[in-house]
Design a protein around this motif. Structure first.
Motif, PDB file in Angstrom:
ATOM      1  N   SER A 126       2.659  -7.724  96.553  1.00  0.00           N
ATOM      2  CA  SER A 126       3.995  -8.122  97.007  1.00  0.00           C
ATOM      3  C   SER A 126       5.094  -7.691  96.045  1.00  0.00           C
ATOM      4  CB  SER A 126       4.048  -9.647  97.168  1.00  0.00           C
ATOM      5  OG  SER A 126       3.946 -10.284  95.892  1.00  0.00           O
ATOM      6  N   GLY A 127       4.731  -7.399  94.798  1.00  0.00           N
ATOM      7  CA  GLY A 127       5.706  -7.076  93.774  1.00  0.00           C
ATOM      8  C   GLY A 127       6.433  -8.281  93.230  1.00  0.00           C
ATOM      9  N   ASN A 128       6.025  -9.482  93.640  1.00  0.00           N
ATOM     10  CA  ASN A 128       6.723 -10.708  93.243  1.00  0.00           C
ATOM     11  C   ASN A 128       5.809 -11.699  92.543  1.00  0.00           C
ATOM     12  OD1 ASN A 128       9.030  -9.686  94.499  1.00  0.00           O
ATOM     13  ND2 ASN A 128       8.510 -10.638  96.459  1.00  0.00           N
ATOM     14  N   CYS A 129       4.852 -11.191  91.801  1.00  0.00           N
ATOM     15  CA  CYS A 129       3.929 -12.081  91.104  1.00  0.00           C
ATOM     16  C   CYS A 129       4.565 -12.623  89.837  1.00  0.00           C
ATOM     17  CB  CYS A 129       2.641 -11.335  90.759  1.00  0.00           C
ATOM     18  SG  CYS A 129       1.789 -10.697  92.217  1.00  0.00           S
ATOM     19  N   PRO A 130       4.396 -13.914  89.553  1.00  0.00           N
ATOM     20  CA  PRO A 130       5.064 -14.515  88.404  1.00  0.00           C
ATOM     21  C   PRO A 130       4.575 -13.975  87.065  1.00  0.00           C
ATOM     22  CG  PRO A 130       3.559 -16.076  89.403  1.00  0.00           C
ATOM     23  CD  PRO A 130       3.653 -14.924  90.341  1.00  0.00           C
ATOM     24  N   ASN A 131       3.290 -13.655  86.966  1.00  0.00           N
ATOM     25  CA  ASN A 131       2.760 -13.156  85.699  1.00  0.00           C
ATOM     26  C   ASN A 131       1.529 -12.307  85.979  1.00  0.00           C
ATOM     27  OD1 ASN A 131       1.876 -12.662  83.111  1.00  0.00           O
ATOM     28  ND2 ASN A 131       1.976 -14.798  82.430  1.00  0.00           N
ATOM     29  N   PRO A 132       1.712 -10.993  86.203  1.00  0.00           N
ATOM     30  CA  PRO A 132       0.582 -10.141  86.569  1.00  0.00           C
ATOM     31  C   PRO A 132      -0.251  -9.663  85.383  1.00  0.00           C
ATOM     32  CG  PRO A 132       2.599  -8.867  86.585  1.00  0.00           C
ATOM     33  CD  PRO A 132       2.997 -10.267  86.256  1.00  0.00           C
ATOM     34  N   LEU A 133       0.026 -10.138  84.186  1.00  0.00           N
ATOM     35  CA  LEU A 133      -0.708  -9.676  83.000  1.00  0.00           C
ATOM     36  C   LEU A 133      -2.180 -10.110  83.062  1.00  0.00           C
ATOM     37  CD1 LEU A 133       2.124 -10.510  80.526  1.00  0.00           C
ATOM     38  CD2 LEU A 133       1.142  -8.229  80.777  1.00  0.00           C
ATOM     39  N   LEU A 134      -3.072  -9.234  82.636  1.00  0.00           N
ATOM     40  CA  LEU A 134      -4.502  -9.513  82.630  1.00  0.00           C
ATOM     41  C   LEU A 134      -4.838 -10.564  81.580  1.00  0.00           C
ATOM     42  CD1 LEU A 134      -5.867  -5.863  82.936  1.00  0.00           C
ATOM     43  CD2 LEU A 134      -6.007  -7.662  84.687  1.00  0.00           C
ATOM     44  N   PRO A 135      -5.878 -11.380  81.856  1.00  0.00           N
ATOM     45  CA  PRO A 135      -6.294 -12.391  80.875  1.00  0.00           C
ATOM     46  C   PRO A 135      -6.601 -11.800  79.506  1.00  0.00           C
ATOM     47  CG  PRO A 135      -7.340 -12.810  82.982  1.00  0.00           C
ATOM     48  CD  PRO A 135      -6.636 -11.494  83.125  1.00  0.00           C
ATOM     49  N   ALA A 136      -7.202 -10.602  79.459  1.00  0.00           N
ATOM     50  CA  ALA A 136      -7.527  -9.986  78.175  1.00  0.00           C
ATOM     51  C   ALA A 136      -6.259  -9.684  77.377  1.00  0.00           C
ATOM     52  CB  ALA A 136      -8.312  -8.693  78.409  1.00  0.00           C
ATOM     53  N   THR A 137      -5.198  -9.305  78.080  1.00  0.00           N
ATOM     54  CA  THR A 137      -3.921  -9.035  77.402  1.00  0.00           C
ATOM     55  C   THR A 137      -3.343 -10.319  76.832  1.00  0.00           C
ATOM     56  OG1 THR A 137      -3.503  -7.263  79.001  1.00  0.00           O
ATOM     57  CG2 THR A 137      -1.646  -8.015  77.670  1.00  0.00           C
ATOM     58  N   LEU A 138      -3.388 -11.377  77.635  1.00  0.00           N
ATOM     59  CA  LEU A 138      -2.819 -12.646  77.195  1.00  0.00           C
ATOM     60  C   LEU A 138      -3.656 -13.295  76.103  1.00  0.00           C
ATOM     61  CD1 LEU A 138      -1.856 -14.042  80.721  1.00  0.00           C
ATOM     62  CD2 LEU A 138      -0.294 -13.135  78.991  1.00  0.00           C
ATOM     63  N   ASN A 139      -4.956 -13.331  76.300  1.00  0.00           N
ATOM     64  CA  ASN A 139      -5.831 -14.001  75.334  1.00  0.00           C
ATOM     65  C   ASN A 139      -5.856 -13.277  73.984  1.00  0.00           C
ATOM     66  OD1 ASN A 139      -6.459 -15.895  77.288  1.00  0.00           O
ATOM     67  ND2 ASN A 139      -8.292 -14.789  77.987  1.00  0.00           N
ATOM     68  N   GLY A 140      -5.776 -11.940  74.056  1.00  0.00           N
ATOM     69  CA  GLY A 140      -5.787 -11.173  72.815  1.00  0.00           C
ATOM     70  C   GLY A 140      -4.426 -11.025  72.169  1.00  0.00           C
ATOM     71  N   LYS A 141      -3.401 -11.604  72.803  1.00  0.00           N
ATOM     72  CA  LYS A 141      -2.034 -11.522  72.296  1.00  0.00           C
ATOM     73  C   LYS A 141      -1.587 -10.069  72.091  1.00  0.00           C
ATOM     74  CE  LYS A 141      -1.336 -16.015  71.870  1.00  0.00           C
ATOM     75  NZ  LYS A 141      -0.309 -16.755  72.633  1.00  0.00           N
ATOM     76  N   TYR A 142      -2.026  -9.193  73.019  1.00  0.00           N
ATOM     77  CA  TYR A 142      -1.656  -7.789  72.913  1.00  0.00           C
ATOM     78  C   TYR A 142      -0.241  -7.569  73.446  1.00  0.00           C
ATOM     79  CZ  TYR A 142      -6.517  -6.661  71.862  1.00  0.00           C
ATOM     80  OH  TYR A 142      -7.753  -6.580  71.285  1.00  0.00           O
ATOM     81  N   LEU A 143       0.518  -6.777  72.714  1.00  0.00           N
ATOM     82  CA  LEU A 143       1.893  -6.493  73.094  1.00  0.00           C
ATOM     83  C   LEU A 143       1.938  -5.261  73.995  1.00  0.00           C
ATOM     84  CD1 LEU A 143       4.758  -7.611  72.485  1.00  0.00           C
ATOM     85  CD2 LEU A 143       4.928  -5.894  70.667  1.00  0.00           C
ATOM     86  N   THR A 144       2.622  -5.390  75.115  1.00  0.00           N
ATOM     87  CA  THR A 144       2.781  -4.266  76.037  1.00  0.00           C
ATOM     88  C   THR A 144       4.172  -4.337  76.656  1.00  0.00           C
ATOM     89  OG1 THR A 144       1.819  -3.096  77.918  1.00  0.00           O
ATOM     90  CG2 THR A 144       1.883  -5.495  78.059  1.00  0.00           C
ATOM     91  N   SER A 145       4.557  -3.262  77.316  1.00  0.00           N
ATOM     92  CA  SER A 145       5.823  -3.261  78.065  1.00  0.00           C
ATOM     93  C   SER A 145       5.628  -2.448  79.327  1.00  0.00           C
ATOM     94  CB  SER A 145       6.973  -2.697  77.221  1.00  0.00           C
ATOM     95  OG  SER A 145       6.797  -1.324  76.961  1.00  0.00           O
ATOM     96  N   GLY A 146       6.532  -2.626  80.286  1.00  0.00           N
ATOM     97  CA  GLY A 146       6.400  -1.964  81.565  1.00  0.00           C
ATOM     98  C   GLY A 146       6.760  -0.486  81.497  1.00  0.00           C
ATOM     99  N   TYR A 147       6.036   0.314  82.289  1.00  0.00           N
ATOM    100  CA  TYR A 147       6.338   1.747  82.398  1.00  0.00           C
ATOM    101  C   TYR A 147       7.406   1.945  83.468  1.00  0.00           C
ATOM    102  CZ  TYR A 147       2.735   3.219  79.172  1.00  0.00           C
ATOM    103  OH  TYR A 147       1.992   3.428  78.031  1.00  0.00           O
ATOM    104  N   MET A 148       8.329   2.858  83.196  1.00  0.00           N
ATOM    105  CA  MET A 148       9.454   3.087  84.084  1.00  0.00           C
ATOM    106  C   MET A 148       9.374   4.502  84.638  1.00  0.00           C
ATOM    107  SD  MET A 148      12.134   1.437  85.194  1.00  0.00           S
ATOM    108  CE  MET A 148      13.621   1.737  86.110  1.00  0.00           C
ATOM    109  N   GLY A 149       9.175   4.618  85.936  1.00  0.00           N
ATOM    110  CA  GLY A 149       9.057   5.929  86.555  1.00  0.00           C
ATOM    111  C   GLY A 149      10.318   6.313  87.294  1.00  0.00           C
ATOM    112  N   PHE A 150      11.201   7.069  86.640  1.00  0.00           N
ATOM    113  CA  PHE A 150      12.446   7.496  87.288  1.00  0.00           C
ATOM    114  C   PHE A 150      12.198   8.660  88.252  1.00  0.00           C
ATOM    115  CE2 PHE A 150      14.180   5.357  83.529  1.00  0.00           C
ATOM    116  CZ  PHE A 150      15.212   4.626  84.098  1.00  0.00           C
ATOM    117  N   ASP A 151      11.385   9.619  87.802  1.00  0.00           N
ATOM    118  CA  ASP A 151      11.180  10.840  88.584  1.00  0.00           C
ATOM    119  C   ASP A 151       9.765  10.974  89.120  1.00  0.00           C
ATOM    120  OD1 ASP A 151      13.836  11.699  87.949  1.00  0.00           O
ATOM    121  OD2 ASP A 151      13.101  12.294  85.971  1.00  0.00           O
ATOM    122  N   SER A 152       8.859  10.145  88.622  1.00  0.00           N
ATOM    123  CA  SER A 152       7.462  10.274  89.027  1.00  0.00           C
ATOM    124  C   SER A 152       6.798   8.898  89.044  1.00  0.00           C
ATOM    125  CB  SER A 152       6.713  11.193  88.050  1.00  0.00           C
ATOM    126  OG  SER A 152       5.316  11.145  88.278  1.00  0.00           O
TER     127      SER A 152
END
Length: 901
Positions: A198-224
């Motif tokens: 739906s694109g409207n999920c409150p927190n789509p981060l994987l449990p491994a990302t959250l539990n491991g406290k891994y830092l990430t950011s969203g990818y932005m596709g302007f042209d691709s």
């Protein structure tokens, strides 16, 4: 405690709205600008309070506006000043914050997209260092602009990364620490998000990302739509990657039902992080310099350009008296200039630019000027140096008795006048016989001075030697931050015409200036009283003729519509000024699209064939909230065309004005409004003249300019005018070696790309300073031209972010309990920097004094110091700066002898 309360109030205000991290300033939405402005104003409040406490005076703003904060910060002894310069300084921060979303829209590091954490961190750290370097070299405009860009990147971290989703409740300190890295970043091959159809999920981060406290950011596709497998997207309509599994996004730029809590937390953390950034800068540069950086000043900058060629020898003593009397007249008053600038012009040499905040130093510099051999002076070159060295909206006075030898700079001077909105006046002392001969000519050799003065809203005065000293009052009139222009018109040829102007309750010292020959005019008041210019002292005011200028000073400000009835047929100019805190600042802007749309300032002539858009900011004693804009027009200064715009209220007290068509000739901006407190209408006009162009020069200064290295940038020239060969000129105010594309072939509606390169010298003393680059493009036959003006700072390439170190030793003294001022203590200190050496040491607080002795250790400069204080103050703080611009605070607390009585 007050700082904490301010922070809470700030957070409450920020989370009360529905949007944030956007650039458009409409309605009640929060934006990058409002996040920045609230943090900036809270920090200014805190610093002003501390300074007032240190000076032993009260600090009680009478209301919530920026102007009332300014008055309280400066202290009641200074009287009322205009808030326009304060607002202008703040806007320099805010507009550069916004521009990141246009000029660096696709740059991942500028927005912490695409997991570009290391690169984003570098932008912040190098930006902070550049800010400190700029402040150190008094380059405050570049410091503000860099601060705005750094704030944007810092704030985006909290919206575009998963710092909030990881449960963090405070800002990430490593972002503004040069000695720390961004930690625990998710590996590029590590999946971080689950699919959200739906694109409207409150927190789509994987449990491994959250539990491991891994830092990430969203990818932005302007042209691709492509992105690394399993990675989070930024999200939103502009992000093509958000339709690729895992779908959706983790951006918290806007508040929706599914992410409101995350969004609000991101806003709060961005605000707190901005406050921490500002506190770090304040700690590094000190309270007074921090307030100067924020635009807290008393008055204006006064600049003199003085011709010192041989023919000026007979006039120099009178010029020294005029300038000295102006300085003395304002010294110690609330209108004392915040800075003085002097540039001499000779041939073939001109300059250098001398600047000081000390009026006695400026008088001494002027006193030592001597006339020497030379032909026609390089006064336009000197004026260019003054325009690039002085802050925007300065007043510059040029003294010369001859036409310029560098007439080819006329167009570039006009460019700088328009970009800086500074006012330039020329005082041309001439022997009476020569002056009469020039008046008789249809176009004198001094016409360039008249044209430039008119373009800037200044005066061009041709005076005899005996009248030269009478210009003192005319110059002194402009030495106030409260100077406002109410009306300005020019007629060539002259004609019989009546010019109305409105005086309001807030205006004092209303003065009418009319230049020309064989002048005949009558002044009429709202009550019908009149006085001709042949009456030197009448019911309405006093009139003094100084050369070709008549200065009519009103005795009282009668509220209502006044009239100047001109009966002269010779060319003339009219200018009506007064003193008032009610005024406005403005910029032409263009709207830009993208994921974060907004308005960007047009730093050139606005585009012809399109509606003109202006952003206005009103300022008065109680701020813009009590002032109402009723009408804004573009008024042809030398004609009768008036183009009135539509007005739309924006956020932060700003007003967006849209004018469908430009006047045919050069125009100024005329504003009519209402002071809602006094229920009194007012009228204000800008001084700088402008006109549209069918040419557009787009240039983005990316990367950094380093000493001893060639710096290259690209620009795009577009035209909706004639097809053909376009001429491009480029110049810089520091005479750095340059190369540039000089010809571009364009078709109407098309564009072409050119290159400009500069090669600053290898000297390290230029670090922190900037060079003003002017790019001018001219169409076939010279029928159209436009310009781009860039301030390019020179930064150090030395990868040294380690501040100097201090070592305290050999404490001496015996502090008894009472009375404290009967005894003293002292301590020695060594300050060293192993990489570049120590630049300066300044005592910040304490009741003592520091004796410094420069020394060297292995060829690296250090400082040996001895600090002595009375026992009433038991601590010391030193600001230490190394030659790479790194700053730290070195503190010491006296250890009292436990056996002392």
């Amino acid at each position: 405690m007050k700082s904490s309360l301010s922070s809470v109030a700030l957070v409450t205000l920020l989370v009360s709205s529905t949007h944030a991290f956007m650039s458009v300033l409409v309605g009640n939405e929060n934006t990058h600008v409002t996040i920045t402005s609230q943090a900036v104003m809270a920090k200014i409040y805190e610093v002003c309070e501390a300074v007032a406490k240190y000076e032993g005076r009260p600090f009680k703003p009478t209301g919530p506006s920026a102007e009332e904060l300014l008055y309280a910060c400066l202290g009641t002894k200074t009287g009322k000043v205009s808030g326009a310069r304060f607002r202008t300084a703040l806007n320099q921060i805010y507009t550069q914050n916004v521009i990141v979303d246009r000029d660096f829209m696709t740059s991942a590091p500028h927005h912490f997209n695409n997991e570009a954490f290391g690169e984003g961190h570098d932008l912040i750290i190098h930006g902070i260092k550049a800010i400190l370097d700029h402040v150190r070299t008094d380059n405050l405009q570049s410091a503000r602009e860099t601060l705005g860009r750094v704030c944007h990147t810092l704030q985006d971290f909290y919206s575009h990364s998963n710092w909030v989703e990881l449960g963090n409740k405070s800002p990430y300190a490593n972002l503004i620490r040069p000695d720390l890295n961004i930690e625990n970043i998710a590996d590029r091959t590590m999946p971080t998000c689950s699919d959200c159809a739906s694109g409207n999920c409150p927190n789509p981060l994987l449990p491994a990302t959250l539990n491991g406290k891994y830092l990430t950011s969203g990818y932005m596709g302007f042209d691709s739509p492509d992105k690394p497998q399993g990675k989070c997207s930024h999200g939103g309509d502009a992000d093509l990657s958000s339709a690729q599994i895992p779908r959706g996004g983790i951006s918290k730029d806007e508040s929706h039902s599914y992410n409101a809590d995350l969004h609000n937390t991101a806003v709060n953390l961005a605000a707190d992080a901005t406050t921490e950034l500002l506190e770090g800068i304040r700690a590094a540069i000190g309270n007074n310099d921090f307030l100067r950086l924020m635009g807290i000043t008393r008055s204006v900058v006064l600049a003199f350009v003085i011709d010192t060629t041989a023919s000026m020898a007979v006039y120099l003593d009178d010029i020294k008296k005029v300038t000295g009397d102006v300085i003395d007249k304002k010294k110690g008053t609330q209108d004392e200039p915040t800075e003085y600038i002097l540039v001499s012009c000779n041939e073939p040499e001109f300059g250098p630019l001398i600047r000081t905040t000390n009026p006695d130093v400026m008088k001494a510099e002027i006193f030592h000027l001597k006339a020497s051999d030379g032909g026609k002076g390089m006064c336009l070159s000197s004026l260019r140096l003054a325009l690039t060295g002085a802050p925007p909206s300065s007043h510059i006075y040029v003294f010369t008795d001859d036409s310029p030898n560098d007439i080819g700079l006329e167009k570039s001077i006009t460019t700088l006048i328009r970009s800086t909105k500074s006012t330039v006046s020329f005082i041309v002392p001439l022997w009476l016989r020569r002056r009469m001969a020039l008046v008789a000519q249809p176009r004198s050799e001094f016409q360039v001075y008249h044209d430039l003065a008119l373009a800037s809203g200044g005066q061009a005065m041709e005076v005899s030697r005996t009248m030269l000293t009478q210009t003192t009052d005319i110059i002194a009139d402009t030495c106030t931050s409260k100077l406002v222009t109410i009306l300005q018109r020019s007629r060539n040829p002259g004609r019989v015409e009546s010019f109305p102007f409105l005086l309001d309750k807030s205006v004092s010292n209303a003065t009418i200036y009319i230049t020309g020959s064989n002048l005949l005019f009558t002044i009429r008041s709202p009550s019908g009283v009149s006085q001709t210019n042949t009456e030197p002292n009448g019911k309405l005011g006093t009139n003094v003729r100084v050369g070709n200028l008549e200065r009519f000073q009103l005795k009282a400000t009668e509220i209502g519509m006044w009239y100047i009835d001109m009966r002269s047929t010779q060319p003339y100019t009219i200018k009506v000024t007064g003193q008032s805190t009610i005024t406005f600042i403005y910029d032409f802007v263009e709207e830009f699209k993208g994921p974060h749309p907004g308005f960007a300032i047009i730093n050139q002539r606005p585009p012809a064939g399109l509606p003109a858009k202006l952003l206005l900011t009103l300022t008065g004693d109680k701020g813009p909230e009590v002032l109402e804009v009723q009408e804004v027009s573009l008024v042809e200064v030398s004609g009768n065309t008036v183009s009135t715009g539509t007005v739309e209220k924006m956020n932060n007290g700003e007003v967006l004005v849209t004018v469908k068509e430009f006047p045919e000739g050069e125009f100024a901006v005329l504003l009519k409004g209402m002071d809602k407190i006094s229920n009194c209408p007012f009228q204000r006009q800008t001084t700088t003249q402008m006109s549209p162009s069918k040419l557009n020069i787009k240039v983005i200064a990316d990367g950094s300019m380093h000493p001893g290295e060639k710096y290259e940038l690209h620009y795009t020239l577009t035209t909706n005018g004639a097809s053909g060969l376009y001429t491009v000129r480029a110049m810089n105010d520091k005479d750095y070696i340059m190369e540039h594309t000089s010809k571009l072939n364009l078709v109407s509606g098309g564009s072409a790309v050119g290159i400009v390169s500069l090669s600053p010298p290898a000297d390290t003393f230029i670090i922190g300073k900037d060079v003003t680059l002017i790019i001018e493009a001219e169409g076939p036959g010279g029928t159209d031209y436009n310009y781009a003006v860039l301030r390019l700072p020179v930064v150090s390439k030395v990868a040294d972010f380690t501040p100097p170190q201090c070592k305290w030793f050999s404490q001496q003294g015996h502090c008894i309990s009472y009375p404290c001022d009967y005894s003293t203590w002292e301590v020695s200190v060594n300050i060293m920097d192993d990489i570049t050496g120590v630049e300066s040491v300044t005592a910040l607080q304490g009741g003592g004094y520091l004796i410094q002795t420069p020394a060297e250790d292995g060829g690296i400069s250090m400082v040996m110091g001895h600090y002595k204080s009375s026992c009433c103050r038991l601590s010391a703080a030193l600001r230490i700066i190394d030659k790479a611009g790194n700053t730290d605070i070195c503190t010491y607390i006296y250890e009292r002898d436990p056996n002392a009585s």
